[in-house]
Scaffold this active site. Sequence first.
Site, PDB file in Angstrom:
ATOM      1  N   ARG A   1      -4.891 -60.336  -3.633  1.00 41.97           N
ATOM      2  CA  ARG A   1      -3.634 -59.602  -3.530  1.00 41.97           C
ATOM      3  C   ARG A   1      -2.433 -60.506  -3.277  1.00 41.97           C
ATOM      4  O   ARG A   1      -1.337 -60.260  -3.786  1.00 41.97           O
ATOM      5  CB  ARG A   1      -3.760 -58.568  -2.398  1.00 41.97           C
ATOM      6  CG  ARG A   1      -2.472 -57.847  -2.029  1.00 41.97           C
ATOM      7  CD  ARG A   1      -2.673 -56.994  -0.778  1.00 41.97           C
ATOM      8  NE  ARG A   1      -3.175 -57.793   0.334  1.00 41.97           N
ATOM      9  CZ  ARG A   1      -2.413 -58.551   1.127  1.00 41.97           C
ATOM     10  NH1 ARG A   1      -1.100 -58.628   0.906  1.00 41.97           N
ATOM     11  NH2 ARG A   1      -2.945 -59.234   2.128  1.00 41.97           N
TER      12      ARG A   1
ATOM     13  N   HIS B   1      -4.012 -71.181  19.536  1.00 44.00           N
ATOM     14  CA  HIS B   1      -2.917 -70.636  20.351  1.00 44.00           C
ATOM     15  C   HIS B   1      -3.495 -69.503  21.204  1.00 44.00           C
ATOM     16  O   HIS B   1      -3.456 -68.336  20.818  1.00 44.00           O
ATOM     17  CB  HIS B   1      -1.801 -70.130  19.439  1.00 44.00           C
ATOM     18  CG  HIS B   1      -0.565 -69.741  20.172  1.00 44.00           C
ATOM     19  ND1 HIS B   1       0.487 -69.102  19.565  1.00 44.00           N
ATOM     20  CD2 HIS B   1      -0.205 -69.884  21.479  1.00 44.00           C
ATOM     21  CE1 HIS B   1       1.435 -68.872  20.459  1.00 44.00           C
ATOM     22  NE2 HIS B   1       1.034 -69.339  21.619  1.00 44.00           N
TER      23      HIS B   1
ATOM     24  N   ARG C   1     -25.934 -44.716  21.044  1.00 41.75           N
ATOM     25  CA  ARG C   1     -25.676 -45.498  19.830  1.00 41.75           C
ATOM     26  C   ARG C   1     -24.333 -45.121  19.205  1.00 41.75           C
ATOM     27  O   ARG C   1     -24.081 -45.416  18.034  1.00 41.75           O
ATOM     28  CB  ARG C   1     -26.822 -45.287  18.835  1.00 41.75           C
ATOM     29  CG  ARG C   1     -28.160 -45.844  19.325  1.00 41.75           C
ATOM     30  CD  ARG C   1     -29.265 -45.664  18.305  1.00 41.75           C
ATOM     31  NE  ARG C   1     -29.698 -44.270  18.206  1.00 41.75           N
ATOM     32  CZ  ARG C   1     -30.686 -43.740  18.932  1.00 41.75           C
ATOM     33  NH1 ARG C   1     -31.326 -44.487  19.831  1.00 41.75           N
ATOM     34  NH2 ARG C   1     -31.037 -42.475  18.774  1.00 41.75           N
TER      35      ARG C   1
ATOM     36  N   CYS D   1      -8.077 -55.619   8.920  1.00 42.31           N
ATOM     37  CA  CYS D   1      -9.114 -56.521   8.414  1.00 42.31           C
ATOM     38  C   CYS D   1     -10.370 -56.387   9.266  1.00 42.31           C
ATOM     39  O   CYS D   1     -11.470 -56.272   8.745  1.00 42.31           O
ATOM     40  CB  CYS D   1      -8.614 -57.960   8.419  1.00 42.31           C
ATOM     41  SG  CYS D   1      -7.235 -58.254   7.302  1.00 42.31           S
TER      42      CYS D   1
ATOM     43  N   ALA E   1     -12.006 -61.409   5.713  1.00 40.01           N
ATOM     44  CA  ALA E   1     -12.053 -62.460   6.723  1.00 40.01           C
ATOM     45  C   ALA E   1     -11.434 -63.754   6.217  1.00 40.01           C
ATOM     46  O   ALA E   1     -12.031 -64.465   5.396  1.00 40.01           O
ATOM     47  CB  ALA E   1     -13.498 -62.699   7.152  1.00 40.01           C
ATOM     48  N   ASP E   2     -10.228 -64.043   6.682  1.00 45.17           N
ATOM     49  CA  ASP E   2      -9.547 -65.313   6.432  1.00 45.17           C
ATOM     50  C   ASP E   2     -10.179 -66.332   7.377  1.00 45.17           C
ATOM     51  O   ASP E   2      -9.845 -66.415   8.557  1.00 45.17           O
ATOM     52  CB  ASP E   2      -8.051 -65.131   6.716  1.00 45.17           C
ATOM     53  CG  ASP E   2      -7.248 -66.423   6.652  1.00 45.17           C
ATOM     54  OD1 ASP E   2      -7.848 -67.503   6.511  1.00 45.17           O
ATOM     55  OD2 ASP E   2      -6.009 -66.343   6.764  1.00 45.17           O
TER      56      ASP E   2
ATOM     57  N   ASN F   1     -10.069 -63.787  15.674  1.00 45.95           N
ATOM     58  CA  ASN F   1     -10.824 -62.540  15.817  1.00 45.95           C
ATOM     59  C   ASN F   1     -12.037 -62.705  16.713  1.00 45.95           C
ATOM     60  O   ASN F   1     -12.340 -61.832  17.537  1.00 45.95           O
ATOM     61  CB  ASN F   1     -11.238 -62.024  14.443  1.00 45.95           C
ATOM     62  CG  ASN F   1     -10.088 -61.853  13.479  1.00 45.95           C
ATOM     63  OD1 ASN F   1     -10.191 -62.210  12.306  1.00 45.95           O
ATOM     64  ND2 ASN F   1      -8.956 -61.340  13.949  1.00 45.95           N
TER      65      ASN F   1
ATOM     66  N   TYR G   1      -8.793 -69.401   1.657  1.00 42.86           N
ATOM     67  CA  TYR G   1      -7.731 -69.461   0.658  1.00 42.86           C
ATOM     68  C   TYR G   1      -7.698 -70.850   0.020  1.00 42.86           C
ATOM     69  O   TYR G   1      -8.089 -71.842   0.649  1.00 42.86           O
ATOM     70  CB  TYR G   1      -6.374 -69.139   1.296  1.00 42.86           C
ATOM     71  CG  TYR G   1      -6.182 -67.668   1.566  1.00 42.86           C
ATOM     72  CD1 TYR G   1      -5.871 -66.798   0.522  1.00 42.86           C
ATOM     73  CD2 TYR G   1      -6.324 -67.145   2.844  1.00 42.86           C
ATOM     74  CE1 TYR G   1      -5.699 -65.446   0.748  1.00 42.86           C
ATOM     75  CE2 TYR G   1      -6.156 -65.793   3.088  1.00 42.86           C
ATOM     76  CZ  TYR G   1      -5.846 -64.948   2.033  1.00 42.86           C
ATOM     77  OH  TYR G   1      -5.689 -63.606   2.260  1.00 42.86           O
TER      78      TYR G   1
ATOM     79  N   SER H   1      -1.134 -66.466   4.193  1.00 40.17           N
ATOM     80  CA  SER H   1      -0.916 -65.745   2.939  1.00 40.17           C
ATOM     81  C   SER H   1      -0.567 -64.300   3.251  1.00 40.17           C
ATOM     82  O   SER H   1      -1.347 -63.583   3.872  1.00 40.17           O
ATOM     83  CB  SER H   1      -2.165 -65.811   2.060  1.00 40.17           C
ATOM     84  OG  SER H   1      -2.401 -67.132   1.628  1.00 40.17           O
TER      85      SER H   1
END
EC number: 2.1.1.45
Length: 264
Positions: A21, A51, A126, A146, A168-169, A177, A209, A263
């Site tokens: 995208r 960070h 559960r 995401c 997942a970047d 994450n 990427y 991105s």
Amino acid sequence: MKPYLELIQKILDTGVERDDRTGTGTWSIFGHQMRFDLRQGFPLITTKKLHIRAIFIELLWFLRGETNVKYLHDHGVTIWDEWADEQGELGPIYGYQWRSWPLPDGGYLDQMAKTLTQIRNHPHSRRHVVVAYNPACVDEMALPPCHALFQFYVAQGRLSCQLYQRSADVFLGVPFNIASYALLTHLIAQQCDLDVGEFVWTGGDVHLYRNHLEPARLQLTREPLSLPHLRIKRRPPSLFEYQYDDLEIVDYQSYPAIKAAISV
């Protein structure tokens, strides 16, 4: 954090080149899992400096149910600015879905509060599931979630969490994450008088990427250092009242940061 470096290597070795995208293009694999024993240390990658403040403030922002970047700015964090509109709004993203999932009758469901109550009262259920990806709201979101769904699991007095991340970047996003949901697991464990167990990360479209390939290769040349530990200095009355100053990372050592473009 060898599992993270092994994931990078796997993408470089077996990934397929795809358009995306953003127009940047990716090398990706479909379906991958990593496991982290939270008793062995806090899973902050050490092969580049992270960070930490941004990671922790973002989670506290999610837990407040907010969708405007003002709280982030008030705490010196700008990681969501690229997606915010002129008023700082992002639409019904993570915090909104966690705390105010819209119901058919016009009401709202606080998924986080409900899940916390379930863990306390029915730890072996559960159904300790929180969903951020609401298909009915996706078109109103500045960026659809995401990290889409997470589930808690209690066994032998320990709380574990599994996250499903649809997109997942790996270079920029995934380290954030992992640390964010590890922190969430620690906070909920404290609120429910439990110890921590595992954090399980499961990814769908797992990608690097094109403009992150060289920075990723640089990371692979660095030997991971010992993991730090999380110290929670205060137990507030509720999960939603933690402050940044309540949290401290102890003995975090890392290699220097590696710059890479995001991105959008």
